[in-house]
Scaffold this motif. Structure first.
Motif, mmCIF file in Angstrom:
data_model
loop_
_atom_site.group_PDB
_atom_site.id
_atom_site.type_symbol
_atom_site.label_atom_id
_atom_site.label_comp_id
_atom_site.label_asym_id
_atom_site.label_seq_id
_atom_site.Cartn_x
_atom_site.Cartn_y
_atom_site.Cartn_z
ATOM 1 N N THR A 30 0.831 -1.204 0.000
ATOM 2 C CA THR A 30 0.000 0.000 0.000
ATOM 3 C C THR A 30 0.868 1.257 0.000
ATOM 4 O O THR A 30 0.462 2.293 -0.494
ATOM 5 C CB THR A 30 -0.943 0.011 1.225
ATOM 6 O OG1 THR A 30 -0.182 -0.267 2.393
ATOM 7 C CG2 THR A 30 -2.021 -1.045 1.073
ATOM 8 N N ILE A 33 1.275 2.907 -3.392
ATOM 9 C CA ILE A 33 0.152 3.468 -4.137
ATOM 10 C C ILE A 33 0.346 4.955 -4.415
ATOM 11 O O ILE A 33 0.095 5.430 -5.516
ATOM 12 C CB ILE A 33 -1.178 3.190 -3.406
ATOM 13 C CG1 ILE A 33 -1.427 1.668 -3.404
ATOM 14 C CG2 ILE A 33 -2.323 3.921 -4.102
ATOM 15 C CD1 ILE A 33 -2.614 1.232 -2.607
ATOM 16 N N THR A 50 -5.019 7.722 2.496
ATOM 17 C CA THR A 50 -4.855 6.882 3.685
ATOM 18 C C THR A 50 -6.179 6.227 4.066
ATOM 19 O O THR A 50 -6.247 5.032 4.349
ATOM 20 C CB THR A 50 -4.318 7.717 4.860
ATOM 21 O OG1 THR A 50 -3.121 8.375 4.415
ATOM 22 C CG2 THR A 50 -3.984 6.853 6.053
ATOM 23 N N ILE A 53 -7.037 3.515 1.621
ATOM 24 C CA ILE A 53 -6.188 2.335 1.809
ATOM 25 C C ILE A 53 -6.709 1.528 2.997
ATOM 26 O O ILE A 53 -6.842 0.311 2.925
ATOM 27 C CB ILE A 53 -4.708 2.739 2.006
ATOM 28 C CG1 ILE A 53 -4.132 3.222 0.667
ATOM 29 C CG2 ILE A 53 -3.898 1.549 2.529
ATOM 30 C CD1 ILE A 53 -2.730 3.767 0.735
ATOM 31 N N ASP A 57 -7.871 -2.244 2.801
ATOM 32 C CA ASP A 57 -6.961 -3.172 3.468
ATOM 33 C C ASP A 57 -7.355 -3.243 4.939
ATOM 34 O O ASP A 57 -6.617 -2.815 5.816
ATOM 35 C CB ASP A 57 -5.511 -2.673 3.304
ATOM 36 C CG ASP A 57 -4.504 -3.577 4.012
ATOM 37 O OD1 ASP A 57 -4.845 -4.736 4.319
ATOM 38 O OD2 ASP A 57 -3.382 -3.121 4.272
ATOM 39 N N VAL A 64 -2.298 -4.741 -1.072
ATOM 40 C CA VAL A 64 -3.617 -4.838 -1.702
ATOM 41 C C VAL A 64 -3.493 -5.578 -3.024
ATOM 42 O O VAL A 64 -2.444 -5.535 -3.657
ATOM 43 C CB VAL A 64 -4.248 -3.446 -1.981
ATOM 44 C CG1 VAL A 64 -4.690 -2.778 -0.698
ATOM 45 C CG2 VAL A 64 -3.299 -2.554 -2.763
ATOM 46 N N PHE A 69 -6.567 -2.104 -5.391
ATOM 47 C CA PHE A 69 -5.773 -1.005 -5.931
ATOM 48 C C PHE A 69 -6.620 -0.151 -6.877
ATOM 49 O O PHE A 69 -6.603 1.074 -6.821
ATOM 50 C CB PHE A 69 -4.539 -1.564 -6.655
ATOM 51 C CG PHE A 69 -3.846 -0.550 -7.534
ATOM 52 C CD1 PHE A 69 -3.257 0.581 -6.985
ATOM 53 C CD2 PHE A 69 -3.779 -0.731 -8.904
ATOM 54 C CE1 PHE A 69 -2.630 1.518 -7.797
ATOM 55 C CE2 PHE A 69 -3.149 0.206 -9.720
ATOM 56 C CZ PHE A 69 -2.579 1.327 -9.158
ATOM 57 N N ILE A 72 -9.009 2.068 -5.065
ATOM 58 C CA ILE A 72 -8.330 3.225 -4.479
ATOM 59 C C ILE A 72 -7.994 4.247 -5.565
ATOM 60 O O ILE A 72 -8.365 5.414 -5.489
ATOM 61 C CB ILE A 72 -7.043 2.781 -3.749
ATOM 62 C CG1 ILE A 72 -7.406 1.860 -2.582
ATOM 63 C CG2 ILE A 72 -6.257 3.992 -3.266
ATOM 64 C CD1 ILE A 72 -6.235 1.121 -1.961
#
Length: 152
Positions: A30, A33, A50, A53, A57, A64, A69, A72
């Protein structure tokens, strides 16, 4: 929620995911990312990222899969159309192509990638570069750069 990502963006995301899933585990950290979003020229809010994520997760595994992903990244990509994205990649490229030659050296590209992700080892960087500089010219032109970022 179903995100409205078009094929081009999906291709970009998959390419980015694969680039950072160096062990081909099907997961990325993560931590990477934000790096990926930066690479894609994507603006994002740290706090928002954040929160997303954490949402994707829930076990705080620090990893992830591609779907998570996408959830996000899609959040930040949706407002963005493909043209704007290409524009941003062009800008990013231009920043590094200081002489305006239309290409950057693989050395420069390695610096960019290293700056974007300080967890990448030299070997991993070389692997990424080798994949991008397909003709082994030691330079990456805008098309190769775009291809690396968009996987077209």
């Amino acid at each position: 929620m179903e995100s409205q990502l078009d094929d081009q963006k999906m291709a970009i995301m998959r390419k980015a995911f694969q680039m950072f899933d160096t062990t081909k585990s099907g997961f990325i950290e993560t931590l990477k990312i934000s790096t990926i979003l930066n690479t894609m020229g994507q603006l994002f809010d740290d706090a928002e990222l954040t929160a997303l994520i954490e949402e994707n997760d829930p076990e705080s595994s620090g990893k992830v899969n591609f779907d998570a992903f996408c959830n996000i990244a899609a959040h930040f990509l949706e407002e963005e159309d493909a043209e704007a994205m290409q524009q941003e990649l062009k800008e990013a490229f231009r920043l590094y192509d200081r002489e305006g030659n239309g290409y950057i050296t693989t050395g420069t590209l390695k610096e960019i990638l290293a700056a974007l992700d300080d967890k990448l080892s030299n070997t991993e960087l070389d692997g990424i570069i080798a994949e991008i500089d397909t003709d082994g010219s030691g330079t990456v032109d805008f098309d190769e750069f775009m291809e690396m970022m968009t996987g077209d």
